[in-house]
Design a protein around this motif. Sequence first.
Motif, PDB file in Angstrom:
ATOM      1  N   GLY A   1      15.101 -22.409 -23.028  1.00 28.27           N
ATOM      2  CA  GLY A   1      13.998 -21.180 -22.468  1.00 28.27           C
ATOM      3  C   GLY A   1      14.617 -20.162 -21.855  1.00 28.27           C
ATOM      4  N   GLN A   2      15.719 -19.871 -21.459  1.00 30.34           N
ATOM      5  CA  GLN A   2      16.579 -18.947 -20.892  1.00 30.34           C
ATOM      6  C   GLN A   2      17.255 -17.948 -22.162  1.00 30.34           C
ATOM      7  N   THR A   3      17.431 -16.865 -21.686  1.00 34.33           N
ATOM      8  CA  THR A   3      17.776 -15.776 -22.821  1.00 34.33           C
ATOM      9  C   THR A   3      18.976 -15.155 -22.150  1.00 34.33           C
ATOM     10  N   ILE A   4      20.168 -14.987 -23.180  1.00 32.81           N
ATOM     11  CA  ILE A   4      21.394 -14.326 -22.705  1.00 32.81           C
ATOM     12  C   ILE A   4      21.754 -13.180 -23.592  1.00 32.81           C
ATOM     13  N   TYR A   5      22.232 -12.254 -22.935  1.00 33.22           N
ATOM     14  CA  TYR A   5      22.594 -10.877 -23.431  1.00 33.22           C
ATOM     15  C   TYR A   5      24.039 -10.620 -23.350  1.00 33.22           C
ATOM     16  N   THR A   6      24.685 -10.350 -24.380  1.00 33.25           N
ATOM     17  CA  THR A   6      26.042  -9.902 -24.313  1.00 33.25           C
ATOM     18  C   THR A   6      26.198  -8.504 -24.843  1.00 33.25           C
ATOM     19  N   PRO A   7      26.795  -7.490 -23.975  1.00 33.36           N
ATOM     20  CA  PRO A   7      26.703  -6.124 -24.448  1.00 33.36           C
ATOM     21  C   PRO A   7      27.711  -5.882 -25.537  1.00 33.36           C
ATOM     22  N   PRO A   8      27.687  -4.828 -26.209  1.00 35.33           N
ATOM     23  CA  PRO A   8      28.564  -4.279 -27.195  1.00 35.33           C
ATOM     24  C   PRO A   8      29.932  -4.575 -26.624  1.00 35.33           C
TER      25      PRO A   8
ATOM     26  N   GLN B   1      24.517  -8.783 -28.452  1.00 35.52           N
ATOM     27  CA  GLN B   1      23.790  -9.927 -29.191  1.00 35.52           C
ATOM     28  C   GLN B   1      22.717 -10.547 -28.229  1.00 35.52           C
ATOM     29  N   THR B   2      21.651 -11.055 -28.396  1.00 36.16           N
ATOM     30  CA  THR B   2      20.721 -11.764 -27.654  1.00 36.16           C
ATOM     31  C   THR B   2      20.670 -13.270 -28.102  1.00 36.16           C
ATOM     32  N   LEU B   3      20.885 -13.988 -27.044  1.00 42.13           N
ATOM     33  CA  LEU B   3      20.720 -15.583 -27.555  1.00 42.13           C
ATOM     34  C   LEU B   3      19.514 -15.962 -26.588  1.00 42.13           C
ATOM     35  N   HIS B   4      18.637 -16.822 -27.553  1.00 45.21           N
ATOM     36  CA  HIS B   4      17.474 -17.449 -26.765  1.00 45.21           C
ATOM     37  C   HIS B   4      17.807 -19.046 -27.142  1.00 45.21           C
ATOM     38  N   VAL B   5      17.878 -19.825 -25.899  1.00 43.45           N
ATOM     39  CA  VAL B   5      18.146 -21.209 -26.023  1.00 43.45           C
ATOM     40  C   VAL B   5      16.801 -21.994 -26.168  1.00 43.45           C
ATOM     41  N   THR B   6      16.974 -22.547 -27.453  1.00 43.73           N
ATOM     42  CA  THR B   6      15.542 -23.123 -27.738  1.00 43.73           C
ATOM     43  C   THR B   6      15.387 -24.815 -27.541  1.00 43.73           C
TER      44      THR B   6
END
Length: 134
Positions: free
Chosen positions: A81-88, A57-62
């Motif tokens: 403005g930052q983006t988080i990626y959580t792997p499978p 999942q990719t999360l982008h904090v708006t």
Amino acid sequence: MDIFPKTISTKGPAELFTGDVYFDVIAKGEDPSQLRVNIVRFAPCSRTAWHTHAAGQTLHVTDGVCLVQARGGEVKVVQQGQTIYTPPGEWHWHGAAPDHFMSHLAMWETTGVADGSETTWGELVSDEEYGYPE
Ligand code: MN
């Protein structure tokens, strides 16, 4: 081309979210697309339960200030403005900071299985686990 009606906000159920969390479905791809995009709005102190995503999942904090934690790791503070990626398969939670609202775009893919197995849910995040890092 499709232009859809203005989205509606659905409250996240209490067995999966602590506090007031609302999500709007932005994109739900038709086969062969597996695209899924929601905007999720969290009141201060609210957060998801522990969970994993089969395809990541990719999360982008708006807006606001986000707290996020992977199982076994520290709570991290993530700004607008930052983006988080959580792997499978990585167990994690995400939510608002105690003193800020937070909105993020959540982007993931289905697994092509109709039973919703793209997300596996665990226990709620306790008050002891939740909060700013020490
Ligand atoms: Mn997640």
